[in-house]
Write an enzyme that holds these catalytic residues in place. Sequence first.
Site, mmCIF file in Angstrom:
data_model
loop_
_atom_site.group_PDB
_atom_site.id
_atom_site.type_symbol
_atom_site.label_atom_id
_atom_site.label_comp_id
_atom_site.label_asym_id
_atom_site.label_seq_id
_atom_site.Cartn_x
_atom_site.Cartn_y
_atom_site.Cartn_z
ATOM 1 N N SER A 106 0.794 -1.233 0.000
ATOM 2 C CA SER A 106 0.000 0.000 0.000
ATOM 3 C C SER A 106 0.828 1.285 0.000
ATOM 4 O O SER A 106 0.268 2.374 -0.152
ATOM 5 C CB SER A 106 -0.962 0.018 1.190
ATOM 6 N N LYS A 145 -6.059 4.856 8.332
ATOM 7 C CA LYS A 145 -4.904 5.574 7.775
ATOM 8 C C LYS A 145 -5.175 7.078 7.713
ATOM 9 O O LYS A 145 -4.263 7.890 7.929
ATOM 10 C CB LYS A 145 -4.560 5.023 6.393
#
Length: 378
Positions: A270, A315
């Site tokens: 990611s 996040k």
Amino acid sequence: MLTSPSPEGSLDPRQTPDADPSSVPSAPPRDSRYMIMVISGLLALGLGIGAAALPVPYVVESAGPTFNTLGKDGDKPVITITGRESFPANGNLDLTTVVMTGGPKSPATIFDIFRAWLDPSKAIYPEELIYPKGTTAEQTVQQGEIAMETSQENAVAAALRQLDIPFEQRLTVAGLSDPSPSAGKIQEGDRLTSINGKPVTSMSVIQAELAAGAGAPAVVVVDRDGAAVTETVTPTKNQADRYVLGVLLASDFTFPFDVRISLENVGGPSAGMMFALGIVDNLEPGDLTGGKHVAGTGTITADGAVGPIGGIAQKMIGARQHGASMFLAPAANCADVVGHVPDGLQVVKVETLADATAAVERLGSGQDTTGLPTCTNN
């Protein structure tokens, strides 16, 4: 005063029964009874704690640390370029992470789940949704390391391609889908060299040719053990409604200079987009961010396409907690973004590395960023 005799078998209330004292159990002293109660309570408490400490089949996802791709991890620069002039940049291009509690590496307890249930910043998932059944801790670590290595190579390729810096990319067949239109024609280990007469220099060349053909047979040339083999393959559509050859391709790159990425204890794919942005900023004079604080997440392909990731709500929380004012989110994650954006954080949806670069440039140059694309309910 005279009293009459008591009827036979009855007991005069003024008399004491004639019982053998040795046949009646004596009550334990008060101190002993107290100790028995204490010990029983401690045993029950111990059993309860022991049961609560047993692992449960759930995973807790929470915001993790962020790492500035323009800065250092410990005493090492996250990105180091040798063999070509580079321009160390200021500002922040933070990659974001999540911390996973549970699974093969660190099983969760009922206490972990209860605390997470009380904390709206955390998410709880069934373990099998994150880790396939039977996955070991060693496999989890290995898969994360492989995904991180692949994302770093793709990030270098995407950055160089955006900056028009030539490099070599070889696409080798790692396997075939089931079913596959290439079955019996293309084999594992073949290296794709051309399609419809055009050299295969990237995945996008294949995709463009298949899209242009709209399902028409494609002439594919592969290198098989040093010999050129020509095959005609009629592509089929995949679940994304794109024409494909039904082959799984692995990339092998040769870059004109060395780009080293140093980041410990972080795995997975990611961080790819943020690595690519950091490389672009290091290879170009000036500061892409203008000293601003940007964070983001997303996978990256060698052609610069940004893909979805997991844990985006956590996040975004981590990004804002560490000072970011703008967050770059994959367009494919928009459904998970809406309704979870922390106050003070502008989220910009991106589909390509070029989209991400343009958004950061706009912020860094002091332009109005309100018109940048964002995630909506529509």
